[in-house]
Write a protein that holds these residues in place. Sequence first.
Motif, PDB file in Angstrom:
ATOM      1  N   UNK A  30       0.839  -1.200   0.000  1.00  0.00           N
ATOM      2  CA  UNK A  30       0.000   0.000   0.000  1.00  0.00           C
ATOM      3  C   UNK A  30       0.875   1.252   0.000  1.00  0.00           C
ATOM      4  N   UNK A  31       1.958   1.237   0.777  1.00  0.00           N
ATOM      5  CA  UNK A  31       2.869   2.379   0.815  1.00  0.00           C
ATOM      6  C   UNK A  31       3.496   2.628  -0.547  1.00  0.00           C
ATOM      7  N   UNK A  32       3.903   1.560  -1.224  1.00  0.00           N
ATOM      8  CA  UNK A  32       4.500   1.697  -2.548  1.00  0.00           C
ATOM      9  C   UNK A  32       3.513   2.306  -3.530  1.00  0.00           C
ATOM     10  N   UNK A  33       2.267   1.853  -3.509  1.00  0.00           N
ATOM     11  CA  UNK A  33       1.243   2.399  -4.397  1.00  0.00           C
ATOM     12  C   UNK A  33       1.013   3.879  -4.097  1.00  0.00           C
ATOM     13  N   UNK A  36       3.906   5.964  -5.484  1.00  0.00           N
ATOM     14  CA  UNK A  36       3.836   6.082  -6.945  1.00  0.00           C
ATOM     15  C   UNK A  36       2.751   7.088  -7.337  1.00  0.00           C
ATOM     16  N   UNK A  37       1.608   7.046  -6.670  1.00  0.00           N
ATOM     17  CA  UNK A  37       0.527   7.994  -6.962  1.00  0.00           C
ATOM     18  C   UNK A  37       0.962   9.418  -6.613  1.00  0.00           C
ATOM     19  N   UNK A  38       1.630   9.590  -5.472  1.00  0.00           N
ATOM     20  CA  UNK A  38       2.075  10.923  -5.065  1.00  0.00           C
ATOM     21  C   UNK A  38       3.093  11.494  -6.058  1.00  0.00           C
ATOM     22  N   UNK A  41       1.325  12.459  -9.232  1.00  0.00           N
ATOM     23  CA  UNK A  41       0.596  13.718  -9.086  1.00  0.00           C
ATOM     24  C   UNK A  41       1.557  14.900  -9.134  1.00  0.00           C
ATOM     25  N   UNK A  42       2.703  14.773  -8.491  1.00  0.00           N
ATOM     26  CA  UNK A  42       3.691  15.856  -8.522  1.00  0.00           C
ATOM     27  C   UNK A  42       4.235  16.064  -9.935  1.00  0.00           C
ATOM     28  N   UNK A  43       4.479  14.993 -10.638  1.00  0.00           N
ATOM     29  CA  UNK A  43       4.979  15.088 -12.004  1.00  0.00           C
ATOM     30  C   UNK A  43       3.932  15.730 -12.904  1.00  0.00           C
ATOM     31  N   UNK A  44       2.685  15.313 -12.740  1.00  0.00           N
ATOM     32  CA  UNK A  44       1.601  15.863 -13.548  1.00  0.00           C
ATOM     33  C   UNK A  44       1.390  17.341 -13.242  1.00  0.00           C
ATOM     34  N   UNK A  45       1.452  17.728 -11.958  1.00  0.00           N
ATOM     35  CA  UNK A  45       1.244  19.121 -11.564  1.00  0.00           C
ATOM     36  C   UNK A  45       2.424  19.986 -12.048  1.00  0.00           C
ATOM     37  N   UNK A  46       3.627  19.434 -12.075  1.00  0.00           N
ATOM     38  CA  UNK A  46       4.778  20.201 -12.509  1.00  0.00           C
ATOM     39  C   UNK A  46       4.842  20.401 -14.007  1.00  0.00           C
ATOM     40  N   UNK A  47       4.194  19.531 -14.757  1.00  0.00           N
ATOM     41  CA  UNK A  47       4.255  19.630 -16.216  1.00  0.00           C
ATOM     42  C   UNK A  47       3.147  20.511 -16.795  1.00  0.00           C
ATOM     43  N   UNK A  48       2.308  21.033 -15.950  1.00  0.00           N
ATOM     44  CA  UNK A  48       1.196  21.869 -16.438  1.00  0.00           C
ATOM     45  C   UNK A  48       1.596  23.273 -16.663  1.00  0.00           C
TER      46      UNK A  48
END
Length: 48
Positions: A30-33, A36-38, A41-48
């Motif tokens: 669960x921690x690994x998932x 990866x989601x966090x 989200x950071x990668x997606x927010x930074x590329x906007x």
Amino acid sequence: MADPRDETRLNATRARAGATPHMTRYILAISLVLIVVAFGALFWAGSR
């Protein structure tokens, strides 16, 4: 005084001092998932 050449033999359960629950693997998964989601989200927010 104890003889240093005397060996103490313990089986695996006694050496661990009890049972080992299998909950750890779920916590790790669960921690690994969540990590990866966090990062996604950071990668997606930074590329906007």
